[in-house]
Design an enzyme around this catalytic site. Structure first.
Site, short mmCIF file in Angstrom:
data_model
loop_
_atom_site.label_atom_id
_atom_site.label_comp_id
_atom_site.label_asym_id
_atom_site.label_seq_id
_atom_site.Cartn_x
_atom_site.Cartn_y
_atom_site.Cartn_z
N ASP A 89 32.33 11.48 -3.21
CA ASP A 89 31.42 11.41 -4.66
C ASP A 89 32.00 10.32 -5.62
O ASP A 89 31.02 9.82 -6.58
CB ASP A 89 31.80 12.75 -5.19
CG ASP A 89 30.81 12.96 -6.62
OD1 ASP A 89 29.57 12.62 -6.40
OD2 ASP A 89 31.20 13.42 -7.52
N HIS A 137 26.44 3.52 -11.24
CA HIS A 137 26.54 3.47 -12.51
C HIS A 137 27.60 2.86 -13.51
O HIS A 137 27.63 2.53 -14.26
CB HIS A 137 26.01 4.61 -13.33
CG HIS A 137 26.88 5.83 -13.44
ND1 HIS A 137 27.22 6.56 -12.26
CD2 HIS A 137 27.78 6.11 -14.40
CE1 HIS A 137 28.13 7.63 -12.86
NE2 HIS A 137 28.29 7.20 -13.98
N GLU A 196 37.73 13.89 -14.72
CA GLU A 196 36.90 14.53 -15.52
C GLU A 196 37.42 15.88 -15.92
O GLU A 196 37.93 16.46 -15.02
CB GLU A 196 35.58 14.44 -14.44
CG GLU A 196 34.87 13.31 -13.98
CD GLU A 196 33.75 13.55 -13.18
OE1 GLU A 196 32.71 13.76 -13.62
OE2 GLU A 196 34.03 13.80 -11.89
N HIS A 219 32.34 4.53 -7.23
CA HIS A 219 32.85 4.14 -8.20
C HIS A 219 34.53 3.44 -8.36
O HIS A 219 34.56 2.29 -8.71
CB HIS A 219 33.09 5.23 -9.29
CG HIS A 219 31.59 6.05 -9.48
ND1 HIS A 219 30.53 5.43 -9.52
CD2 HIS A 219 31.26 7.39 -9.59
CE1 HIS A 219 29.32 6.01 -9.60
NE2 HIS A 219 30.08 7.38 -9.65
C1 BG6 Z 1 28.54 10.81 -10.32
C2 BG6 Z 1 28.98 11.80 -9.63
O1 BG6 Z 1 28.51 9.64 -9.48
O2 BG6 Z 1 29.55 10.26 -11.55
C3 BG6 Z 1 29.67 12.79 -10.56
O3 BG6 Z 1 28.22 12.02 -8.65
C4 BG6 Z 1 30.46 12.42 -11.64
O4 BG6 Z 1 30.18 13.93 -9.87
C5 BG6 Z 1 29.79 11.31 -12.33
O5 BG6 Z 1 30.66 13.60 -12.46
C6 BG6 Z 1 30.83 10.93 -13.36
O6 BG6 Z 1 30.20 9.80 -14.16
P1 BG6 Z 1 30.79 9.36 -15.53
O7 BG6 Z 1 30.03 8.46 -16.09
O8 BG6 Z 1 30.65 10.74 -16.59
O9 BG6 Z 1 32.14 8.86 -15.50
#
Ligand code: BG6
Length: 503
Positions: free
Chosen positions: A246, A189, A227, A251
């Site tokens: 994770d 994402h 986070e 990412h």
């Molecule tokens: C997800 C992870 O892919 O991304 C989560 O599994 C994480 O652990 C999340 O909290 C973070 O996404 P974003 O868009 O909030 O930075």
């Protein structure tokens, strides 16, 4: 490309059209309720869903259509801002929904999907698998065996794809036995985030950066994805994974790819993905002697977030009290090629940090000859700050003369700032899933991850995980609400640098 209705009439379609049937497996799950339905609703509201598009929810739970629509409405009321939940758009959206209750692992029942598709015009179908990856294969097989698919059907799969290279290959093989690569959409994402997309525009549309983007001009790159939350009731999943699997495997490595890749020949999916794969192949592997120096694993203890006490990782609900899983990782790595030789990439990501903050900092080299106050020498370089969240924006830090008669030629550091929300105040910044869903519907793959990307990323992570296992050292503890173990600060200061913390 043409579609047929049941009496064989041809109907034009193809890339660019959003007229599809979307079948969403796991429609009552957390991701669907929190992200996917709200994203689809926003597409509805913006007039981006074709009027004929239908949405089918599939879940194990025994709901009737009315109960399912009520549940989706409840999710929208929770996750969409009240002023954006326009009544007419909501009514239109709910009317598109259908529901089938199904045990995903058993073949019985899949014919209901074929029958649903055959009501009216046959459109391309997008199958979205928001379920555990271990059943992706079963679902694909049963869909095919029941005659629910055709040569235009696409499948969307969520991360994590496996736990390591071998398990990801197994999952990819199972999906690949039914869908060709050109119709598989693997979601990361982060690739749908506005600023991440902007990285491509920034790098390849601005000659200013095009000529500077290499080891001659850039001293180092820093990526922080912090986070504030802990593991949010997902102990079972998270403890098996840890922060490296994770967040880094997907990412952060995708961000590294977009920063480090060479210019693609065009914006076609494979042109971009070919360049990303070259970066993944050139990532420096970790050797044993680098582990103590260039990698820090951490795990949060109890601490404070926003003034409230929060439990440590080992005290979370369902916790196994001697777990050594990392909730934080910081590392110094690099890309071994001509463009990036000698340029460290410092990566840092963790749960229970003081704030939610994702940013990339490109640190440019200092001038070869310095003529200003010697005590300001440390100031004298430019930084490009690319902020992904919370407020998306890009700032270029430049040096100017400090104003005032008494300042002489003293330097001042200040940002040339592009804050998207204030620069383009009327433009709502869409959630990553809105863009990704729209691209799948249009049949555009450039924001999705190809199989070889996933596998090269796993290979690199597997190597690090194996080295950790050999060392068998517990993670370093850090209090919740801090920036991680102090060792991560020492890791970067040993190179005479520090993590960038003010924006
Ligand atoms: C997800 C992870 O892919 O991304 C989560 O599994 C994480 O652990 C999340 O909290 C973070 O996404 P974003 O868009 O909030 O930075």
């Amino acid at each position: 490309m043409t579609q047929r209705n049941r009496s064989g009439e041809a109907k034009p379609s193809g890339a660019g059209s959003t007229e599809i049937d979307l079948a969403l497996f796991g429609a009552l799950g957390d991701l669907a309720q929190r992200k996917l339905f709200p994203a689809l609703f926003h597409l509805e509201r913006e007039g981006l869903l074709d009027p004929a598009t239908r949405l089918l929810g599939l879940a194990r739970q025994d709901y009737d259509l009315e109960g399912f629509r009520k549940q989706v409405e409840k999710a929208l009321k929770t996750y969409v801002k009240a002023e954006e939940l326009e009544r007419e758009a909501l009514a239109r959206f709910l009317a598109r929904l259908d529901f089938i209750q199904l045990d995903f692992t058993k073949p019985d029942g899949y014919t209901a999907i074929r029958e649903w598709r055959q009501q009216g015009v046959l459109r391309p179908m997008v199958v979205y698998l928001s379920v555990a990856a271990k059943i992706y294969g079963d679902i694909c097989r049963h869909l095919e065996a029941s005659g629910s698919l055709d040569e235009q059907s696409r499948v969307v799969v969520e991360k994590p794809i496996g736990h390591d290279l071998d398990s990801s290959a197994e999952i990819n093989d199972a999906i690949g036995a039914v869908f060709p690569e050109s119709r598989i959409y693997r979601i990361d994402h982060y690739l749908g985030k506005e600023t991440v997309q902007n990285l491509i525009a920034l790098r390849f549309a601005n000659p200013l950066f095009g000529t500077q983007w290499n080891q001659n001009h850039i001293s180092h790159v820093e990526i922080t994805v912090a986070e504030k939350v802990g593991i949010e009731g997902r102990w079972g999943y998270f403890d098996e994974a840890g922060q490296l699997r994770d967040m880094v495997q997907n990412h952060l490595l995708q961000l590294v790819c977009l920063i480090a890749m060479d210019p693609p020949a065009n914006l076609d999916a494979d042109a971009i993905r070919d360049e990303k794969v070259k970066v993944l192949k050139a990532l420096k592997p970790f050797t044993d002697d680098m582990l103590g120096r260039d990698v820090v694993r951490g795990q949060y203890m109890a601490g404070t977030t926003d003034g409230h006490g929060v439990p440590g990782y080992l005290e979370e609900e369902g916790a196994n009290t001697d777990s050594q899983t990392e909730t934080f990782v910081a590392m110094k790595t690099g890309v071994a090629n001509w463009r990036w030789a000698g340029v460290p990439f410092y990566l840092r990501t963790g749960k229970r940090m003081p704030e939610k903050l994702s940013q990339i900092i490109i640190h440019f080299r200092q001038q070869p000859h310095y003529i200003f106050d010697p005590d300001q020498r440390g100031l004298a370089s430019n930084k490009l700050v690319i902020r992904l969240q919370p407020e998306e924006g890009i700032a270029l830090e430049v040096l100017t003369k400090d104003s005032g008669l008494d300042k002489g030629m003293r330097l001042r550091r200040g940002p040339l700032h592009l804050d998207f929300n204030s620069a383009f105040p009327k433009t709502r910044i869409p959630d990553a899933y809105e863009r990704l869903l729209l691209e799948v519907m249009k049949g555009q793959q450039y924001l999705f991850v190809r199989r070889d990307e996933v596998e090269h990323a796993w290979q690199w992570c597997d190597n690090l995980i194996a080295a950790w296992a050999d060392r068998d050292e517990p993670p370093r503890r850090y209090p919740a609400g801090s920036w991680g173990p102090v060792a991560s600060i020492a890791m970067i200061t040993q190179d005479g640098r520090s993590w960038y913390e003010d924006y």
